[in-house]
Motif scaffolding. Structure first.
Motif, short mmCIF file in Angstrom:
data_model
loop_
_atom_site.label_atom_id
_atom_site.label_comp_id
_atom_site.label_asym_id
_atom_site.label_seq_id
_atom_site.Cartn_x
_atom_site.Cartn_y
_atom_site.Cartn_z
N HIS A 59 1.23 8.25 -3.62
CA HIS A 59 1.27 9.18 -4.77
C HIS A 59 1.81 8.51 -6.03
CE1 HIS A 59 -0.08 12.66 -2.61
NE2 HIS A 59 0.82 12.45 -1.65
N ASP A 63 -0.23 8.16 -9.52
CA ASP A 63 0.33 8.61 -10.80
C ASP A 63 0.30 7.49 -11.84
OD1 ASP A 63 0.78 11.11 -9.74
OD2 ASP A 63 2.93 10.77 -9.37
N LYS A 66 -3.22 7.11 -13.09
CA LYS A 66 -3.54 8.21 -14.01
C LYS A 66 -2.92 7.95 -15.38
CE LYS A 66 -4.03 11.78 -10.49
NZ LYS A 66 -3.42 12.94 -9.85
#
Length: 118
Positions: A59, A63, A66
């Motif tokens: 994760h 992130d 992104k």
């Protein structure tokens, strides 16, 4: 498996550094510099894709990716601006060329000039 995780982090860090350095001076970047950026970025993206065939991102890595991709809109905007600038230059050059050709004499080599006397 842990080494793949570290390799993903390494590639993401390189991608982040490359993107940040480009974005920090975005407005002064030429089309050649933008092309160079895209080429370098593509190499990193391909490396990342190769790794992701065997390992998934966690994760935190997702992130980070992104966040990096969050700058794409600004980068694309600048590239569109460069494209429009080049397009305008080509249009102006074409217009200047056609205007100039109207005033240039294109006489045939074997032509004669005839004067009439009144």
């Amino acid at each position: 498996m842990n080494s793949d995780h570290e390799v993903i982090n390494t590639v993401l860090n390189k991608l982040l550094e490359l993107t940040q350095s480009f974005v920090l001076q975005l407005e002064t970047k030429s089309s050649d510099e933008a092309e160079n950026f895209v080429d370098q970025r593509q190499v990193l993206v391909e490396q990342l894709q190769e790794i992701l065939n065997n390992q998934e991102m966690d994760h935190q890595q997702q992130d980070e990716l992104k966040r990096i991709l969050g700058w794409d809109e600004r980068i694309q905007g600048h590239m569109l601006s460069l494209k429009n600038e080049a397009q305008q230059w080509l249009i102006q050059r074409s217009a200047a060329r056609s205007q100039r050709s109207v005033y240039e004499n294109n006489y045939a080599v074997d032509s004669y000039l005839m004067d009439k006397r009144k």
